[in-house]
Design an enzyme around this catalytic site. Structure first.
Site, short mmCIF file in Angstrom:
data_model
loop_
_atom_site.label_atom_id
_atom_site.label_comp_id
_atom_site.label_asym_id
_atom_site.label_seq_id
_atom_site.Cartn_x
_atom_site.Cartn_y
_atom_site.Cartn_z
N CYS A 1 -19.41 -5.41 -10.15
CA CYS A 1 -19.97 -4.30 -9.13
C CYS A 1 -19.18 -4.12 -8.04
O CYS A 1 -19.39 -3.35 -7.08
CB CYS A 1 -21.41 -4.89 -8.56
SG CYS A 1 -22.27 -5.11 -9.98
N GLU B 1 -18.47 -0.61 -14.09
CA GLU B 1 -18.60 -1.50 -15.17
C GLU B 1 -19.31 -1.16 -16.60
O GLU B 1 -19.62 -2.15 -17.26
CB GLU B 1 -18.87 -2.86 -14.57
CG GLU B 1 -20.32 -3.01 -14.01
CD GLU B 1 -20.84 -4.13 -13.46
OE1 GLU B 1 -20.59 -5.32 -14.32
OE2 GLU B 1 -21.05 -4.39 -12.38
N HIS C 1 -24.56 -5.56 -1.57
CA HIS C 1 -24.49 -5.29 -2.83
C HIS C 1 -26.28 -5.81 -3.20
O HIS C 1 -26.56 -6.74 -2.88
CB HIS C 1 -23.83 -5.97 -3.76
CG HIS C 1 -24.00 -5.62 -5.19
ND1 HIS C 1 -24.26 -4.66 -5.93
CD2 HIS C 1 -24.40 -6.81 -6.14
CE1 HIS C 1 -24.54 -4.99 -7.34
NE2 HIS C 1 -24.55 -5.98 -7.54
N1 CAA Z 1 -45.56 -12.56 -6.67
C1 CAA Z 1 -44.41 -12.68 -5.56
N2 CAA Z 1 -43.55 -13.31 -6.07
C2 CAA Z 1 -43.28 -13.73 -7.24
C3 CAA Z 1 -44.24 -13.75 -8.23
C4 CAA Z 1 -45.58 -13.23 -7.88
N3 CAA Z 1 -46.71 -13.01 -8.66
N4 CAA Z 1 -43.97 -14.39 -9.26
C5 CAA Z 1 -42.63 -14.74 -9.33
N5 CAA Z 1 -42.39 -14.35 -7.91
C6 CAA Z 1 -41.06 -14.62 -7.32
C7 CAA Z 1 -40.23 -15.95 -7.49
O1 CAA Z 1 -41.14 -17.22 -6.87
C8 CAA Z 1 -38.99 -15.72 -7.36
O2 CAA Z 1 -38.74 -16.05 -5.85
P1 CAA Z 1 -37.39 -16.59 -5.36
O3 CAA Z 1 -36.22 -15.80 -5.67
O4 CAA Z 1 -37.72 -16.79 -4.04
O5 CAA Z 1 -37.48 -18.16 -5.97
C9 CAA Z 1 -38.75 -14.36 -7.72
O6 CAA Z 1 -40.20 -13.79 -7.99
C10 CAA Z 1 -38.18 -14.12 -9.11
O7 CAA Z 1 -38.81 -14.96 -10.14
P2 CAA Z 1 -38.05 -15.77 -11.14
O8 CAA Z 1 -37.00 -16.72 -10.25
O9 CAA Z 1 -38.89 -16.72 -11.79
O10 CAA Z 1 -37.20 -14.82 -11.84
P3 CAA Z 1 -36.51 -14.65 -13.29
O11 CAA Z 1 -36.14 -16.18 -13.77
O12 CAA Z 1 -37.61 -14.05 -14.34
O13 CAA Z 1 -35.34 -13.89 -13.05
C11 CAA Z 1 -33.46 -12.93 -12.15
C12 CAA Z 1 -34.88 -13.33 -11.89
C13 CAA Z 1 -32.67 -14.42 -12.43
C14 CAA Z 1 -32.92 -12.35 -10.91
C15 CAA Z 1 -33.29 -12.08 -13.33
O14 CAA Z 1 -34.03 -10.98 -13.07
C16 CAA Z 1 -32.04 -11.71 -13.67
O15 CAA Z 1 -31.31 -12.49 -14.40
N6 CAA Z 1 -31.44 -10.69 -12.99
C17 CAA Z 1 -30.22 -10.26 -13.46
C18 CAA Z 1 -28.85 -10.99 -12.72
C19 CAA Z 1 -28.96 -10.56 -11.53
O16 CAA Z 1 -29.35 -9.53 -10.82
N7 CAA Z 1 -28.25 -11.46 -10.39
C20 CAA Z 1 -27.99 -11.28 -9.04
C21 CAA Z 1 -26.80 -11.77 -8.46
S1 CAA Z 1 -25.31 -11.27 -9.31
C22 CAA Z 1 -24.96 -9.78 -8.97
O17 CAA Z 1 -25.23 -9.31 -7.98
C23 CAA Z 1 -24.20 -8.60 -9.98
C24 CAA Z 1 -24.96 -7.91 -10.66
O18 CAA Z 1 -25.28 -6.71 -10.03
C25 CAA Z 1 -25.73 -8.09 -11.78
#
Ligand code: CAA
Length: 388
Positions: free
Chosen positions: A114, A82, A236
């Protein structure tokens, strides 16, 4: 007459030549490193240099397969990605040239986020079923690139997996039962005028989990194995904690307990490579097969998700003698061969990815791998090989 088993005869991986420690990114951005290591389940990410892209990584992975098995019998190359480098030409045609594959072959690129490597694998199995003496080379190769300072930044990465699909496979036979789920959703995409993906992170997690449950139910409705008959899982892994979320969601859906031991080993390579989109699921498979546990005769459940979205759940059975064909040492060497970059250097590499095609440019060979993106001449991408 019983139909021959068809599946993955060999599997080899490649990644980019630089690595960023997520501890360094955490320090530079003022984030608690626990968020990356525990919250996302990521330790490092591979970062491509200027002479690396999906073609060079795909060719490097496929080279390892050709070195073992030669090119004889390969009549199809499926290139799943992709992060395509051209809107028209399949990246596989460059790989075909770099590897000296037979001219009597078809080469095509497949796209659905993906997911497309799984479509390639299933199509390959179909072609081999029609002509059991033939072989199909499936290559999944991607660079996951998001905006700097976005929530998605720590989930970048790069890597490729090449698989040789044959009858009587040495590693994993693919079972015919499969579960499918497609739903239109704007969770993640990359517009034609953008080198970085657009993502609604929270929506993408929900869409992934909905796809997993939908594909699982369809798998069961189409004769798939019961949960107790699946020994290990790989998913994945856009970030490896996503596998934990998926595993937990399936347990809730089925009203049962599912030990994390059933997938944990599959996350080891992805924790260090980052998201490799189409290749991610198959890095998970590689990590399982390379592990110390003897998986002979075990059923591996595999979940493939491509945003937008298409999901598939399917399974394979690990073949006896598979350990003679796995590559734990080779993959350990590959990961160790990456050059560590600091955050400013990583950011400079990220910015350098914005190379257009309007000006001729020469890119010197730098990466430790045998194939290099050499620049643009007359608007066409050029590649060089240290070996054929
Ligand atoms: N210690 C331990 N854990 C901590 C922490 C700390 N100090 N601070 C935060 N966390 C935890 C949070 O509690 C959260 O846990 P949960 O998921 O259990 O709620 C986790 O870390 C992530 O924190 P946030 O939710 O605050 O994260 P974020 O808003 O900054 O973003 C994300 C996370 C949405 C995955 C972002 O990285 C993102 O957009 N990634 C790209 C999209 C993606 O990968 N999507 C996955 C599904 S889509 C797919 O699979 C296709 C693909 O390949 C993209």
């Amino acid at each position: 007459m019983t139909a021959p088993l068809i599946g993955i005869h060999d599997l080899a991986v490649a990644t980019a030549g630089h690595v960023l420690e997520l501890d360094d990114l955490a320090a530079a951005t003022g984030v608690d490193p626990g968020k990356f290591h525990i919250g996302l389940g990521q330790d490092q990410m591979s970062v491509p240099g200027p002479d690396e892209d999906i073609v060079t990584m795909g060719a490097t992975a496929a080279r390892r397969i050709i070195d073992r098995h030669g090119v004889e019998g390969i009549r199809t190359v499926f290139f799943a990605t992709e992060s395509g480098v051209d809107q028209s030409k399949s990246a596989g045609v460059w790989v075909h040239d770099l590897l000296g594959l037979p001219s009597t072959s078809r080469v095509i690129e497949l796209k659905q986020a993906c997911y497309s490597a799984t479509a390639a694998l299933q199509a390959a199995a179909g072609l081999v079923a029609r002509e059991p003496g033939s072989k199909v080379l499936v290559i999944a190769s991607d660079v996951a690139r998001y905006e700097l300072d976005s929530a998605a930044e720590p989930t970048q990465g790069a890597g490729a997996v090449a698989m040789l699909v044959t009858a009587d496979p040495a590693l994993l036979s693919i079972e015919p039962a499969t579960g499918l789920h497609t739903a239109h959703v704007d969770d993640f995409w990359r517009p034609n005028d953008s080198v970085t993906a657009v993502v609604d992170g929270k929506l993408s997690i929900d869409a992934y989990l909905d796809g997993f449950v939908g594909a699982w139910d369809d798998y069961r409705a189409h004769g798939g194995a019961d949960i107790d008959e699946i020994d290990v899982f790989t998913h994945h892994q856009p970030f490896t904690r996503m596998a934990a979320k998926a595993h937990r969601r399936l347990a809730e859906h089925l009203g049962t307990e599912l030990s994390e031991d059933r997938y944990l080993r599959s996350t080891l390579y992805n924790r260090r490579i980052g998201n490799s989109y189409t290749a991610s699921l198959y890095f998970g498979l590689a990590a399982l097969l390379d592990g110390d546990d003897d998986l002979t005769g075990k059923r591996v459940g595999m979940f493939s998700y491509g945003s937008g979205s298409v999901s598939e759940f399917f399974a394979g059975v690990v073949q006896s003698g598979y350990r003679e064909h796995t590559r734990a040492d080779e993959t350990a060497e590959l990961l160790a061969a990456r050059t560590r970059v600091d955050v400013p250097a990583y950011r400079a590499l990220h910015a350098a990815a914005h190379l257009g095609s309007r000006q001729d440019v020469t890119v010197p060979a730098q990466s430790p791998w045998p194939y290099h993106f050499a620049g643009v001449r007359g608007r066409a991408r050029q590649y060089s090989a240290d070996r054929t």
